[in-house]
Motif scaffolding. Structure first.
Motif, PDB file in Angstrom:
ATOM      1  N   ASN A 122       0.810  -1.237   0.000  1.00  0.00           N
ATOM      2  CA  ASN A 122       0.000   0.000   0.000  1.00  0.00           C
ATOM      3  C   ASN A 122       0.834   1.273   0.000  1.00  0.00           C
ATOM      4  O   ASN A 122       0.399   2.314   0.523  1.00  0.00           O
ATOM      5  N   VAL A 125       0.123   5.895   0.328  1.00  0.00           N
ATOM      6  CA  VAL A 125       0.920   6.890   1.052  1.00  0.00           C
ATOM      7  C   VAL A 125       1.400   7.979   0.096  1.00  0.00           C
ATOM      8  O   VAL A 125       1.355   9.171   0.405  1.00  0.00           O
ATOM      9  N   ALA A 135       1.646   1.292   5.953  1.00  0.00           N
ATOM     10  CA  ALA A 135       0.261   1.157   5.505  1.00  0.00           C
ATOM     11  C   ALA A 135      -0.147  -0.261   5.160  1.00  0.00           C
ATOM     12  O   ALA A 135      -1.249  -0.487   4.651  1.00  0.00           O
ATOM     13  N   LEU A 146      -1.281   1.619   9.772  1.00  0.00           N
ATOM     14  CA  LEU A 146      -2.613   1.071   9.590  1.00  0.00           C
ATOM     15  C   LEU A 146      -2.970   0.276  10.841  1.00  0.00           C
ATOM     16  O   LEU A 146      -2.198  -0.587  11.279  1.00  0.00           O
ATOM     17  N   PRO A 156      -6.195   1.941   4.477  1.00  0.00           N
ATOM     18  CA  PRO A 156      -5.007   2.249   3.674  1.00  0.00           C
ATOM     19  C   PRO A 156      -5.378   3.052   2.432  1.00  0.00           C
ATOM     20  O   PRO A 156      -5.202   2.608   1.289  1.00  0.00           O
ATOM     21  N   ILE A 210      -4.852   8.534   5.602  1.00  0.00           N
ATOM     22  CA  ILE A 210      -3.420   8.670   5.885  1.00  0.00           C
ATOM     23  C   ILE A 210      -3.057  10.144   6.046  1.00  0.00           C
ATOM     24  O   ILE A 210      -2.341  10.523   6.984  1.00  0.00           O
TER      25      ILE A 210
END
Length: 389
Positions: free
Chosen positions: A214, A218, A274, A296, A320, A325
């Motif tokens: 993931n 980000v 994440a 996460l 995620p 985030i």
């Protein structure tokens, strides 16, 4: 007491190999077994063994680079190891190692990093990412994974006792195997020297660049945070695509050495994680450098990141995805002064290699005592028969 340690395979040094290293610290005279071993001599020396005893897969074509094609043969291969001369068998298993054959007078303790995730809850992700989700190839892959699940469940009764690397994995073991596992977190190598200099301006992601990590979420989150800097460390098949979607505030440094990564961690404002991992060793490594973690809130991170109290070491986001985030990063900045290097390091100390050795040794000793008691012959007094007639 003769000890055998059975590891799935050896071709890179990762988290499972760090566990093997500590197991060999506990049992330095143990013999190591693995389906195949392609580690350089320097890595073998660092882990603590000279040469592993390998299966017939060692000599199969392309085993070094394409070992997953031999997945259907791995159950047969692991069952060919003759362990009859050993009193204690310790398997370090994230695939098939727990399936070794042992006798009733032998103690088999399995440290399960996870049941085979690509055969269980990650099957659909694995098939999709490997291009085996459609057509005849997809049918054959599903048949193979179905047979692997049957074998995996059948061999779950083999170990006398099971340890899991996290409560998250212990729950998966309970669901898949119907067995209770002792939670013994894996060992983290803590730095003996602490960096206490100033932090940089960057946030950090360090990961293999593959979809399930993931990292894309980000990178896209920092498009919503144009005034903040993100550094992405690591390489992988997603690298080129991630560079294309990244904004000017995101920089990619590729693969970095362990020393370089620790320096990036120590100088980061926060480390962002994440992925939903079974444990997540790198999260604890970031904490060990005195750096808060924004993670996460699923999987092993819930056991390694402390979000409350005086030993607070990070914060969670619930999905995620870029927006959660980014919100987490904004929330962290508002509270950044409340996170201390001392608290982060204290949290990391709970997962030291020394504690792992103590906990695992105690667990095996307890199981050995129970095993020996169960194996002791019992004298049964038969009732006296009276003569008839």
């Amino acid at each position: 007491m003769r000890v055998a340690i059975v590891h799935d395979w050896l071709y890179v040094v990762g988290g499972a190999e760090r566990v093997l290293e500590q197991l060999l610290r506990i049992y330095p005279d143990a013999d190591v077994f693995a389906l195949f071993d392609f580690l350089p001599e320097a890595d073998r020396a660092r882990i603590g063994y000279a040469k592993a005893r390998t299966s017939f897969l060692q000599k199969m074509p392309f085993a070094r680079t394409r070992h997953r094609v031999y997945l259907p043969l791995m159950p047969i291969a692991i069952e060919q190891f003759d362990l009859s001369a050993y009193d204690l068998i310790v398997s370090s298993s994230y695939a098939v190692a727990k399936g070794v054959l042992t006798g009733p007078d032998q103690l088999h303790v399995s440290y399960v990093h996870s049941p085979m995730r690509y055969a269980w809850d990650l099957q659909h992700t694995y098939l999709r990412e490997s291009g085996c989700d459609t057509g005849l190839k997809g049918v054959l892959a599903r048949v193979v994974l179905h047979r692997m699940r049957l074998w995996d469940v059948r061999t779950a009764s083999g170990p006398n006792a099971i340890a899991a690397n996290s409560a998250f994995v212990a729950r998966r073991i309970r669901k898949v195997y119907g067995r209770t596992a002792e939670v013994i977190h894996p060992p983290i190598t803590l730095s003996s020297q602490h960096y206490d200099g100033p932090r940089g301006n960057h946030f950090l992601v360090a990961s293999r660049l593959v979809p399930y990590k993931n990292v894309e979420a980000v990178v896209r989150a920092f498009a919503l945070l144009p005034d903040l800097q993100l550094v992405v460390a690591g390489s992988g098949p997603d690298a080129a695509r991630l560079r294309e979607i990244a904004g000017p505030n995101v920089s990619f440094v590729g693969f970095v050495s362990d020393e370089g990564l620790r320096q990036l961690m120590a100088t980061a404002r926060a480390f962002i994680f994440a992925a939903e991992e079974d444990f997540g060793i790198i999260v604890v490594e970031a904490s060990a450098e005195g750096t808060p973690v924004l993670a996460l809130g699923r999987g092993g991170a819930r056991e390694t990141v402390q979000v409350r109290g005086p030993q607070r070491s990070g914060m969670f986001f619930d999905r995620p995805e870029p927006e959660p985030i980014a919100d987490c990063v904004r929330g962290f900045i508002q509270q950044e002064q409340n996170f201390t290097r001392e608290a982060c390091r204290a949290q990391a100390d709970l997962f030291s290699a020394e504690l792992f050795r103590k906990r695992f040794s105690r667990f095996v000793d307890e199981q050995m005592a129970l095993h020996r008691a169960a194996c002791e012959p019992r004298t049964r007094v038969l009732p006296r028969l009276e003569a008839v007639g």
